[in-house]
Design a protein around this motif. Structure first.
Motif, PDB file in Angstrom:
ATOM      1  N   ALA A   1       0.828  -1.210   0.000  1.00 47.64           N
ATOM      2  CA  ALA A   1       0.000   0.000   0.000  1.00 47.64           C
ATOM      3  C   ALA A   1       0.863   1.261   0.000  1.00 47.64           C
ATOM      4  N   LEU A   2       1.938   1.246   0.791  1.00 50.20           N
ATOM      5  CA  LEU A   2       2.833   2.402   0.844  1.00 50.20           C
ATOM      6  C   LEU A   2       3.548   2.601  -0.487  1.00 50.20           C
ATOM      7  N   LYS A   3       3.928   1.502  -1.129  1.00 51.18           N
ATOM      8  CA  LYS A   3       4.589   1.599  -2.430  1.00 51.18           C
ATOM      9  C   LYS A   3       3.652   2.214  -3.466  1.00 51.18           C
ATOM     10  N   GLN A   4       2.402   1.781  -3.470  1.00 49.59           N
ATOM     11  CA  GLN A   4       1.435   2.305  -4.429  1.00 49.59           C
ATOM     12  C   GLN A   4       1.222   3.801  -4.228  1.00 49.59           C
ATOM     13  N   ARG A   5       1.226   4.221  -2.980  1.00 55.51           N
ATOM     14  CA  ARG A   5       1.044   5.641  -2.687  1.00 55.51           C
ATOM     15  C   ARG A   5       2.206   6.469  -3.227  1.00 55.51           C
ATOM     16  N   LEU A   6       3.437   6.003  -3.004  1.00 54.73           N
ATOM     17  CA  LEU A   6       4.602   6.730  -3.501  1.00 54.73           C
ATOM     18  C   LEU A   6       4.689   6.644  -5.021  1.00 54.73           C
ATOM     19  N   GLU A   7       4.331   5.502  -5.579  1.00 53.35           N
ATOM     20  CA  GLU A   7       4.339   5.358  -7.031  1.00 53.35           C
ATOM     21  C   GLU A   7       3.433   6.403  -7.679  1.00 53.35           C
ATOM     22  N   ALA A   8       2.247   6.601  -7.105  1.00 55.76           N
ATOM     23  CA  ALA A   8       1.316   7.598  -7.643  1.00 55.76           C
ATOM     24  C   ALA A   8       1.928   8.996  -7.575  1.00 55.76           C
ATOM     25  N   ALA A   9       2.637   9.278  -6.470  1.00 56.87           N
ATOM     26  CA  ALA A   9       3.250  10.602  -6.311  1.00 56.87           C
ATOM     27  C   ALA A   9       4.368  10.816  -7.329  1.00 56.87           C
ATOM     28  N   THR A  10       5.128   9.767  -7.653  1.00 55.19           N
ATOM     29  CA  THR A  10       6.218   9.934  -8.615  1.00 55.19           C
ATOM     30  C   THR A  10       5.701  10.223 -10.020  1.00 55.19           C
ATOM     31  N   GLN A  11       4.456   9.860 -10.296  1.00 52.07           N
ATOM     32  CA  GLN A  11       3.879  10.140 -11.607  1.00 52.07           C
ATOM     33  C   GLN A  11       3.350  11.562 -11.709  1.00 52.07           C
ATOM     34  N   GLU A  12       2.984  12.142 -10.577  1.00 53.34           N
ATOM     35  CA  GLU A  12       2.492  13.523 -10.533  1.00 53.34           C
ATOM     36  C   GLU A  12       3.184  14.269  -9.396  1.00 53.34           C
TER      37      GLU A  12
ATOM     38  N   VAL B   1      10.563  16.058  17.145  1.00 55.46           N
ATOM     39  CA  VAL B   1       9.962  14.829  16.622  1.00 55.46           C
ATOM     40  C   VAL B   1       8.533  14.731  17.149  1.00 55.46           C
ATOM     41  N   THR B   2       7.592  14.654  16.233  1.00 55.79           N
ATOM     42  CA  THR B   2       6.184  14.525  16.581  1.00 55.79           C
ATOM     43  C   THR B   2       5.687  13.139  16.183  1.00 55.79           C
ATOM     44  N   ALA B   3       4.431  12.851  16.506  1.00 57.57           N
ATOM     45  CA  ALA B   3       3.846  11.573  16.105  1.00 57.57           C
ATOM     46  C   ALA B   3       3.850  11.430  14.589  1.00 57.57           C
ATOM     47  N   GLU B   4       3.617  12.534  13.867  1.00 62.68           N
ATOM     48  CA  GLU B   4       3.610  12.489  12.412  1.00 62.68           C
ATOM     49  C   GLU B   4       4.995  12.170  11.865  1.00 62.68           C
ATOM     50  N   VAL B   5       6.041  12.721  12.483  1.00 58.69           N
ATOM     51  CA  VAL B   5       7.408  12.425  12.063  1.00 58.69           C
ATOM     52  C   VAL B   5       7.725  10.954  12.289  1.00 58.69           C
ATOM     53  N   GLU B   6       7.366  10.449  13.456  1.00 54.03           N
ATOM     54  CA  GLU B   6       7.609   9.037  13.754  1.00 54.03           C
ATOM     55  C   GLU B   6       6.867   8.131  12.782  1.00 54.03           C
ATOM     56  N   ARG B   7       5.631   8.477  12.513  1.00 52.51           N
ATOM     57  CA  ARG B   7       4.821   7.670  11.607  1.00 52.51           C
ATOM     58  C   ARG B   7       5.433   7.658  10.198  1.00 52.51           C
ATOM     59  N   GLY B   8       5.851   8.833   9.733  1.00 55.38           N
ATOM     60  CA  GLY B   8       6.452   8.911   8.403  1.00 55.38           C
ATOM     61  C   GLY B   8       7.740   8.117   8.297  1.00 55.38           C
ATOM     62  N   GLY B   9       8.591   8.213   9.320  1.00 60.24           N
ATOM     63  CA  GLY B   9       9.837   7.462   9.310  1.00 60.24           C
ATOM     64  C   GLY B   9       9.610   5.963   9.333  1.00 60.24           C
ATOM     65  N   SER B  10       8.636   5.519  10.130  1.00 61.72           N
ATOM     66  CA  SER B  10       8.323   4.089  10.199  1.00 61.72           C
ATOM     67  C   SER B  10       7.773   3.582   8.877  1.00 61.72           C
ATOM     68  N   GLN B  11       6.929   4.382   8.245  1.00 60.30           N
ATOM     69  CA  GLN B  11       6.357   3.968   6.966  1.00 60.30           C
ATOM     70  C   GLN B  11       7.422   3.865   5.881  1.00 60.30           C
ATOM     71  N   LEU B  12       8.359   4.797   5.884  1.00 61.51           N
ATOM     72  CA  LEU B  12       9.427   4.748   4.895  1.00 61.51           C
ATOM     73  C   LEU B  12      10.301   3.517   5.111  1.00 61.51           C
ATOM     74  N   MET B  13      10.578   3.186   6.369  1.00 63.41           N
ATOM     75  CA  MET B  13      11.376   1.999   6.662  1.00 63.41           C
ATOM     76  C   MET B  13      10.637   0.727   6.257  1.00 63.41           C
ATOM     77  N   ARG B  14       9.331   0.672   6.509  1.00 66.60           N
ATOM     78  CA  ARG B  14       8.572  -0.521   6.118  1.00 66.60           C
ATOM     79  C   ARG B  14       8.569  -0.692   4.597  1.00 66.60           C
ATOM     80  N   GLN B  15       8.420   0.430   3.883  1.00 62.24           N
ATOM     81  CA  GLN B  15       8.436   0.340   2.428  1.00 62.24           C
ATOM     82  C   GLN B  15       9.822  -0.071   1.924  1.00 62.24           C
ATOM     83  N   TRP B  16      10.874   0.425   2.569  1.00 67.51           N
ATOM     84  CA  TRP B  16      12.241   0.045   2.214  1.00 67.51           C
ATOM     85  C   TRP B  16      12.422  -1.465   2.363  1.00 67.51           C
ATOM     86  N   LEU B  17      11.960  -2.013   3.481  1.00 64.86           N
ATOM     87  CA  LEU B  17      12.067  -3.450   3.720  1.00 64.86           C
ATOM     88  C   LEU B  17      11.228  -4.229   2.713  1.00 64.86           C
TER      89      LEU B  17
END
Length: 550
Positions: free
Chosen positions: A16-27, A113-129
């Motif tokens: 799901a995270l990959k699809q979200r970033l893929e859409a952003a790279t197109q626009e 560091v806020t909850a949003e920062v933590e969430r974003g960092g975790s999501q990027l790491m999950r997508q990396w894995l």
């Protein structure tokens, strides 16, 4: 079973995270405009937002007019209020912690560091894995070794913790998944450098490991060194089920200890490549000044692929590498807003500002960040290169800090010139230049190469080596060649450094506040660093006449 559940969860979330970033790279233009509006709306009711009229900003151009570019010192007064416990200063949500990193003024930088920062960092790491799983389906089939800094190193006057975001994320790993991680978090809080690395090696060697990850490749090199130099005590601890720190109860593992003992008796070392036959991948930085260290890991770890952790800093997680053995990665267009200044225009009073979709392949830029953690048009003083495009989004790699430059007499020597010159020496003389530093000597108007050597060099190749260094610097920097040809720059010299110099320098830096996983060896400096001069064993001068390269 546990590894299977782990990978199943990564597949589900990562797709799901990959699809979200893929859409952003197109626009990319649309994605960045939407994210900017979200951030300005979310944090408009803050001191910074009111001062800069976030509620009146409609376009990226409005944003540029309303918010000037700042480095960290421009944000320090706001951050100091936040550290005292004041709310709604830069962000409109609670600050959970501050990450700590070195600053340019001698005072450290504290990054909210806020909850949003933590969430974003975790999501990027999950997508990396998740993306790694597509290329290496078995890289999580055994235990994982991740090496981080302590989550909490202290508290601000307002009682807010500061420390390492990577350590905090490590702490928050769910208990089920944590069992796949070889190193208990408490190990990273051991204050003594030697004891900490011994404990890391002890817990790692007790398991069959398929993946190791940590930002700095020097950490992996150090781990391999400890495994061999402390082999007997490590094997005994695994045999007895002790860890020397009382961190967690361990059962005796005589079978594993016997395996390790046999490896050591046969090879004379406990190399990772022998101890972990299922090791599938390394994760660490491969670019910038640490790239040479990453390439040196082969001797201990074997010819393993390396997946770069990405362009990440205390201020932001910025890129997502998706291929092996390259520092280049996709911009995370869903987390931060990016602006770019062409490197050639960096010194202009009013330089051109470009957005991600306006960049050009092969060009270098300074990068400005707007983050969910309250940094707006933040000049991080980094230079990146656009190596490719993915759909309509640039693929970028961190090159160097923007001011990694020396200028004794107009030569404007970059660290990139030094890296290229050393690479030339390695090819020309078939040698490995491991730990080195090029230091500007303003008094003698020359550059001095500090080099830790394993063997005493013979004089018959020192002169050709220094001459080749001189020539390589001139070939990589035309102005260096001009200044040498006119004798405005004198010939370089070579200092042979005593064994252990590089390690002692790292220890000194960590003892004086540098976080271990953020430590970066300095390749080019304006003067010797602490411990440099006293570690010189012998100095070699170049006496051959300068030969201007053609």
């Amino acid at each position: 079973m546990i590894a299977g559940l782990y990978t199943l969860g990564l597949h589900w979330q990562g797709r799901a995270l990959k699809q979200r970033l893929e859409a952003a790279t197109q626009e990319p233009e649309l994605a960045q405009q939407q994210l900017l509006r979200q951030l300005l709306s979310r944090h408009g009711d803050t001191q910074f937002g009111r001062e800069h009229h976030f509620d009146q900003i409609r376009t990226p151009l409005d944003y540029r007019h309303a918010v000037p570019i700042r480095d960290y010192e421009g944000f320090r007064p706001y951050v100091q209020q936040m550290m005292a416990g004041q709310e709604k200063i830069l962000v409109n949500e609670p600050v959970r912690m501050f990450t700590l990193t070195s600053g340019t003024t001698g005072q450290p930088k504290y990054i909210p560091v806020t909850a949003e920062v933590e969430r974003g960092g975790s999501q990027l790491m999950r997508q990396w894995l998740y993306r790694i799983l597509q290329d290496h389906p078995t890289f999580l089939s055994r235990a994982v070794v991740g090496i981080v800094s302590p989550a909490i190193e202290g508290y601000t006057s307002g009682g807010i913790p500061y420390g390492s975001l990577s350590g905090r994320i490590y702490q928050q790993i769910p208990a089920l998944i944590r069992r796949t991680y070889a190193i208990p978090y408490q190990v990273f809080e051991i204050p003594d450098y030697d004891r900490r690395y011994w404990a890391i090696a002890r817990y790692a060697l007790a398991r069959q490991v398929s993946f190791l990850g940590t930002p700095n490749p020097s950490t992996l090199k150090r781990l391999a060194t400890v495994m061999t130099h402390q082999a007997e005590s490590l094997i005994q601890a695994i045999y007895d089920g002790t860890d020397g720190e009382g961190i967690s109860a361990q059962r005796p593992q005589p079978k594993r200890a016997k395996q390790l003992e046999q490896i050591f008796n046969t090879t004379g070392a406990l190399r990772p490549r022998d101890c972990w036959p299922h090791l599938d991948l390394l994760g660490c930085w491969t670019g910038g000044s640490v790239g040479a260290q990453a390439r040196q890991l082969t001797g201990d770890y074997g010819p393993l692929p390396i997946r770069d952790l990405g362009y990440l800093a205390s201020e932001a997680r910025i890129t997502l590498p998706y291929q092996n053995n390259t520092p280049a990665g996709l911009l995370d267009l869903t987390l931060n807003v990016y602006e770019f200044i062409p490197e050639a225009s960096a010194d202009q009073v009013d330089p051109p500002i470009l957005l991600s979709h306006e960049l050009e392949r092969g060009q270098c830029y300074q990068i400005l960040l707007t983050t969910p953690g309250g940094l707006y048009r933040y000049h991080i003083n980094d230079v990146v290169e656009v190596t490719d495009f993915y759909h309509r989004s640039p693929v970028i790699a961190f090159l160097r800090k923007g001011r990694d430059m020396s200028n004794l007499t107009g030569e404007k020597l970059h660290v990139n010139h030094v890296l290229a010159a050393i690479a030339t020496l390695q090819r020309q003389f078939h040698l490995t230049v491991a730990s080195y530093r090029l230091v500007a000597n303003a008094q003698n108007l020359r550059y001095e190469l500090y080099w830790e050597m394993s063997d005493v060099p013979s004089h018959d190749w020192i002169e050709p080596l220094l001459s080749a260094l001189d020539t390589a610097l001139a070939q990589n920097n035309v102005e260096y060649g001009q200044k040498r040809a006119s004798r405005r720059l004198n010939a370089p010299c070579l200092h042979r450094m005593k064994p252990g110099w590089a390690e002692a320098t790292q220890r000194w830096a960590i003892a004086h506040g540098q976080r271990e996983v953020q430590y970066k060896w300095q390749v080019l400096t304006q003067q010797p660093l602490p411990l440099d001069t006293e570690a010189i064993v012998q100095t070699y001068e170049l006496t051959l006449p300068y030969a201007h390269p053609h």
